[in-house]
Design an enzyme around this catalytic site. Structure first.
Site, PDB file in Angstrom:
ATOM      1  CD  GLU A 144      65.529 -32.874 -41.056  1.00 25.28           C
ATOM      2  OE1 GLU A 144      65.862 -33.908 -41.651  1.00 25.28           O
ATOM      3  OE2 GLU A 144      65.861 -31.737 -41.412  1.00 25.28           O
ATOM      4  CB  CYS A 180      66.391 -31.206 -49.264  1.00 27.64           C
ATOM      5  SG  CYS A 180      65.784 -30.790 -47.635  1.00 27.64           S
TER       6      CYS A 180
END
Lengths: 637, 637
Positions: free
Chosen positions: B322, B406
């Site tokens: 990520e 998130c």
């Protein structure tokens, strides 16, 4: 009733003595086969045949010997092909030792599979879908036939006959596996070989039975899974062999059991499974004159070559199933194109040529052989690609070996039996499919005939043939394949005079009465060309591949001014061939993007400088360290 | 000693009343925030705060509430920003209820984390690297500050102050976590906010302490792992939070603990962690006049924007971490470009502008905001992208929610606090960073001043400002950002007369004495342009992106004649803008490859037909079903 049909020549009747294949075959004999033997020893494949009882340990999935006989069998098969043409007592002895191990592992009733004997006793033929049991049987049978034909010994042939006889009992009507078939096709084509080697019709019948059982509803694999209490088929899970099994239709397509084979018309699922199935279908169509199987093969072929074939002859673009993606979905970086699948395509294409007499199948065979197959091994014959992508971001390299070691021995057995693909004979005469310096010896009209062939192929398109053995005037048809890339431009002379030839299904047909010393010269045009893909192939949009003769080229960073994606080939630029170190390079006029901008993004067009772009044959890539590579390179409009 | 510095205006002093952002913000208020509240209820995030004891079950990894406070906190933060500018008693009550849950979950000593209270009691602050404990603390603190500033209530602020005080005791010299820092940065920037809201210097000191502890040898995370008996760090394993943790240097880079932050000069590792760290560094540099931290920020910024920034403002190209890939490695299909990372870039860029007064940071902020951030939610505000690739093969679509949730609340809290990014004030006057219809109210030279702004931005480059409130002659500098795409072509008039302006760090500087009713007009050039990337970005070689003003466009299959990879934009063709349904489309002259060939491969160039290629803003893609999409489209040379 089938007509008398075309056959390959026996390996010993074909000589290969050229500069392209001979060194590679010698490498296979002297390096690859010993290397593979050592790996099989280290990997436990030989030791497993001692059948020491062991428990199945899920945490050590790779060590479960679930298809290890196939590795041993393919190694024996490759070694046998070597023994057919080469005197190699050491190899002969090594093969005999391996066969002794197999003999010791065979059970009283003929059964021979160490996983179900030592690891899961009592479970034989209960997981046809995933356990690769009949797949291993098929490879053992192929090895037995190859060993017998090469050496005349029946040690392994006897073993595999007993095993095949047991399988017949299991699968024949009334047997415990009635209606069943294998989850990885292979035994079907092997049984046809066994039938041809022994004349025992039961093996042909069994091959047809397994083939026609496949994909019929209700689905055997569903019933079998239910009997095992296995619900994984529907939810997806890892099988003991490390193969991820999916649910529903896609699962069935994975092993081509989604429909009866005669109704199939799209190449789907796992590519190697597909190739082995289609090969058996072509064999059965030939042996039985079975028109339904032939037509299914022709439909499947058309689907494959018009929508799912890489320019390298690679097939099976989708890594998640080691198999076919959607039509025109042929990505270059992530494309799978397993070495074994390209080899399987060679097997199938060869059988289709024999079935139909059409050179179009050999065009694809040759494309696969010189490109997507050969790329599977390093120049020194000891490192391998499992997948053969058409582009690399610089991270791809060959491996020393694989836990699932199917590809290296498959490549070895193909190269060591290359003889069978060069010529085909029938009652009319000789068909030349591949251009390989050497000779063919065969019987025709009661005579022994030898035809010598000589060329610098694939680098040189001038190919000479000479009748070097013929006792009397010899009425015979000589057919020379005109590759698709040479259409309309091939020239034939006989004894120095240009011969206006007729063509039939892609062959120049030379029908005359020959005499010893007659000389035929075929000249194929060998100008390098740029190839474009159908615009529906989105990954190649705006790009070209470079091809010369049968060789598809690629561009490697090591030979060029910049990482490959920054290069652009000029559409109308000159393509110059440079031959050195045993292979061509093509030098194309082009551009290199650059220099770097001030910032990351700008509105000005990227400037480009003229550059020469150098190619190498695709099969030769990844032998000089890591770097970017691409078969498909942008072109200027 | 730091000079008096630039600050954002309070949310309530900025009015946003435009046609672009206002409807989106209303969607966040009326749909996204309630939708997210429902999801947090279903997902168990609220219920977990009741602290029912439960055992940690590895087989149910996603259900381990390891960073669930952060989801709740971001939701409260977003809701608080709404409450700052909107009267919404129902939402106010819902937030109060959530705060009650947090109050109940807080321990006697101030500790507040349900995972270490209910699931792993006795283990608090023993897995700073992976357990997201301080990350959650940071989000709670941000929520507490936002709630206090919006409502004046100290219910949550008191909770987070007690928790911050505990953290201070733990991490200060002599405390049990001396030398420690968090594995997911966040608390550092939150502590600066808490310092600003409360004036309590200890919070700023703690932020600096945690920031400067990071990456110092011997590595705290190694010692901590050894104390836990955790060897996974070195071998690679799944952490309880579902994050794969690698070994060695790459692991340290993953959470930017590979070197002291002041020595870092390359943007590496997990992109969100990086953005939150760099944001805190900029905050600390500002508050403390810390030149070392400022210079590190400037180096890291240069590395990011010159080698690792997507044209959409997305960052973090490598899905496996990520985070950041290698320089110039910005793949389009597989690029990650997490929504949260683009949001983090907005946070950092805003702080860099405040620190330096340089508009170049806002250029990147605006690029991210209108493109790579906004693409993270569907037009109706209830479906989300976690990753935002720049091309789709037709399989990509937004999801309803994520187990790791998130991004959705992060997007909500950004849009609901957009006010802070529009204007900045300092003792000299007002800086206009974004062009958003509405107004700014602030104090200057002892006067209350209101500046109204009006435009059809981002579709129209004509922007008007009026001094609508000023009691006396007003000597003041008004700075208007000149976007990088408008350089040298922006025109300013004051009261109808063209004003030759000076520029400073990307701003037009209008320094004069103003009076109520004064009117400034800024005209930015809004011609669509083609953008090219540095040739070292290999994925975009030979391709262009279409941009108009701040909006980066993309091409979707649904609007065009063929799958996107078959389209080619004409380099010198006309680009025509069509405005309809609240957004631009650009119509480019171009070609479509086709028609399909006879076979899969041919030597003839692919023919191409002229076609009009229609674009939509990138943020608006994937709202009309699945299909191919690309930001980067081939161009004719």
């Amino acid at each position: 009733m089938p007509a008398p049909h075309r056959t390959s020549l026996h390996l010993a009747d074909v000589q290969i003595a050229d500069e392209f294949w001979s060194p590679r075959r010698e490498t296979v004999r002297t390096r690859t086969i010993p290397h593979q033997e050592a790996r099989l020893r280290e990997g436990g494949q030989f030791e497993a045949l001692l059948l020491k009882p062991r428990s199945h340990d899920d945490d050590d999935r790779e060590r479960v010997p679930i298809f290890w006989e196939s590795d041993v069998a393919k190694w024996i098969e490759a070694a046998s092909y070597v023994l057919a043409t080469t005197d190699d007592p050491e190899l002969d002895a090594a093969v005999d030792k391996a066969i002794e191990l197999l003999a010791g592992a065979q059970q009283q009733d003929g059964y021979l599979n160490n996983y179900f004997t030592a690891v899961k006793p009592g479970k034989r033929f209960t997981d046809l879908r995933d356990a690769h049991e009949l797949y291993c049987a098929g490879h053992l049978i192929e090895a037995g036939v190859a060993h017998y034909e090469a050496t005349g010994k029946t040690t392994l042939l006897d073993i595999v006959r007993r095993y095949a006889d047991l399988i017949w009992l299991e699968f024949s009507p009334g047997g415990p596996c009635e209606g069943g078939y294998d989850g990885h096709q292979e035994v079907e084509l092997a049984l046809v070989k066994l039938y041809r080697a022994t004349g025992e019709r039961r093996y042909l019948d069994l091959s047809l039975l397994l083939t026609d059982n496949r994909g019929k509803a209700p689905f055997y694999f569903d019933a079998e899974a239910e009997r095992r209490g296995d619900t994984g088929y529907f939810g997806g899970e890892w099988s003991p062999g490390g193969v991820y099994v999916r649910s529903g239709q896609r699962d069935r397509e994975y092993n081509q059991s989604h429909a009866p084979v005669r109704e199939q018309d799209k190449a789907v699922g796992h590519a190697v499974r597909a190739m082995y199935q289609y090969s058996a279908m072509a064999d059965l169509a030939l042996e039985l004159g079975d028109q339904g199987l032939r037509e299914a093969c022709e439909r499947l072929w058309d689907d494959l070559v018009t929508t799912k074939l890489y320019v390298t002859g690679g097939i099976g673009a989708d890594p998640s199933i080691e198999g076919f993606g959607k039509p025109y979905d042929l990505p270059d970086h992530t494309g799978y194109a397993e070495t074994c699948a390209a080899i399987g395509l060679v097997f199938w294409a060869h059988r289709m040529m024999i079935l139909t007499g059409d050179a179009k199948y050999v065009d694809v065979l040759e494309r696969a052989l010189y490109n997507g197959v050969l790329s599977g091994a390093s120049a020194d014959g000891t490192k391998y690609f499992y997948g053969n992508p058409l582009a690399s971001d610089g991270t791809v390299e060959r491996s020393d070996w694989f836990d699932c070691a199917c590809c290296p021995p498959n490549l070895a057995r193909l190269l060591t039996s290359l003889e069978q693909y060069v010529y085909v004979a029938d009652t009319e005469g000789l068909w030349v499919n591949l251009y390989v310096t050497g000779s063919a010896r065969f019987a025709h009209g009661g005579q022994r005939v030898t035809v010598a062939q000589e060329s610098g192929y694939p680098w040189d398109g001038a190919i000479a043939f000479e009748i070097t053995e013929a006792e009397a005037p010899l009425p015979m048809t000589l057919r020379l394949r005109l590759p698709d890339w040479a259409t309309g431009a091939a020239v034939v002379t006989v004894n120095g005079k240009v011969l206006p030839y007729t063509t039939d299904k892609g062959y120049a047909v030379l029908d005359r009465t020959w005499a010893r010393g007659d000389r035929v010269e075929l000249t194929l045009p060998m100008a390098p060309t740029l190839v474009r893909a159908d615009p529906r192939v989105t990954s190649t949009a705006g790009k070209v591949a470079v091809q010369r003769g049968p060789i598809v080229h690629c561009v490697e960073e090591v030979d060029n001014a910049a990482p490959v994606p920054r290069l652009v080939i000029a559409r109308s630029g000159e393509l110059r061939t440079e031959h050195a170190d045993g292979q061509d390079a093509i030098i194309a006029e082009g551009l290199v993007d650059g220099p770097p901008s001030d910032g990351l993004y700008a509105t000005e067009p990227v400037s480009a400088e003229p550059t020469a772009i150098r190619t190498v044959p695709y099969y030769a890539w990844a032998n000089r360290g890591k770097g970017t590579m691409a078969v498909w390179v942008r072109e200027t409009p």
